[in-house]
Scaffold this active site. Structure first.
Site, mmCIF file in Angstrom:
data_model
loop_
_atom_site.group_PDB
_atom_site.id
_atom_site.type_symbol
_atom_site.label_atom_id
_atom_site.label_comp_id
_atom_site.label_asym_id
_atom_site.label_seq_id
_atom_site.Cartn_x
_atom_site.Cartn_y
_atom_site.Cartn_z
ATOM 1 N N TYR A 62 11.906 8.105 -5.389
ATOM 2 C CA TYR A 62 10.871 7.045 -4.779
ATOM 3 C C TYR A 62 11.311 5.613 -5.255
ATOM 4 C CZ TYR A 62 7.610 10.896 -4.012
ATOM 5 O OH TYR A 62 7.150 12.109 -3.476
ATOM 6 N N HIS B 215 5.659 6.689 4.412
ATOM 7 C CA HIS B 215 6.129 7.293 3.551
ATOM 8 C C HIS B 215 7.439 6.699 2.872
ATOM 9 C CE1 HIS B 215 3.210 10.243 4.216
ATOM 10 N NE2 HIS B 215 3.267 10.210 5.418
HETATM 11 C C1 DQA Z 1 5.013 10.239 -0.003
HETATM 12 C C2 DQA Z 1 5.565 11.606 0.193
HETATM 13 C C3 DQA Z 1 4.582 12.586 -0.043
HETATM 14 O O1 DQA Z 1 5.148 13.705 0.403
HETATM 15 C C4 DQA Z 1 4.457 12.714 -1.456
HETATM 16 O O2 DQA Z 1 3.167 13.602 -1.614
HETATM 17 C C5 DQA Z 1 4.017 11.530 -2.005
HETATM 18 C C6 DQA Z 1 4.545 10.153 -1.648
HETATM 19 C C7 DQA Z 1 6.263 9.023 -0.022
HETATM 20 O O3 DQA Z 1 5.696 7.975 0.073
HETATM 21 O O4 DQA Z 1 7.340 9.433 0.180
HETATM 22 O O5 DQA Z 1 3.305 11.478 -3.098
HETATM 23 O O6 DQA Z 1 3.700 9.829 0.767
#
Ligand code: DQA
Length: 142
Positions: A22, A99
């Site tokens: 992330y 995402h």
């Molecule tokens: C997310 C991707 C999702 O699969 C995950 O559960 C998240 C973050 C992303 O921003 O990449 O919590 O939404």
């Protein structure tokens, strides 16, 4: 012009949470980034995060009533929640699903989104820049 930027569970831990996936941007950094990008586009961003699904549903109901455009990263609920999809389906203004990570390069269970079919558009895998791009689209189209 108001715009909502709503974030689901665990996103308040950005920066310390799995940084290899992330990135190192913290949640306060993300809030500042969205507020600044929105202001430059003539929008007023209201950026929120919750770990409680009912709270998010309440925000969606209010946005449906007010006709507020929205950027939504529903995080894990993306892949689990029919209730969240049903709330998104009631929105009348544009909804951009974002995402941070490329969910299609990750586990199979992240490949399905309950939200995408009721979203205006989807941005995945471009990091926190995805939020800025979504705001730009809203500024130009909403
Ligand atoms: C997310 C991707 C999702 O699969 C995950 O559960 C998240 C973050 C992303 O921003 O990449 O919590 O939404």
């Amino acid at each position: 012009r108001p715009v909502l930027v709503l974030n689901g569970p665990n996103l308040g831990r950005l920066g310390t949470r799995e940084p290899a996936i992330y990135g190192s941007t913290t949640y306060p950094d993300l809030v500042a980034l969205c507020e600044r990008a929105a202001a430059e586009l003539g929008l007023l961003a209201d950026v929120r995060q919750t770990d409680h699904e009912g709270e998010l549903l309440g925000w969606l109901h209010a946005a449906a009533d007010a006709g507020t455009p929205m950027v939504l990263n529903a995080a894990g609920w993306t892949h689990t929640s029919v209730a969240l999809r049903d709330a998104c389906a009631q929105l009348t203004a544009p909804l951009i699903e974002v995402h941070i990570s490329n969910v299609y390069r990750r586990e199979e269970f992240r490949h399905h989104s309950y939200l995408s079919a009721v979203a205006t558009g989807v941005i995945v895998g471009l990091g926190v820049t995805g939020y800025v791009l979504a705001l730009r689209w809203i500024a130009e189209h909403a």
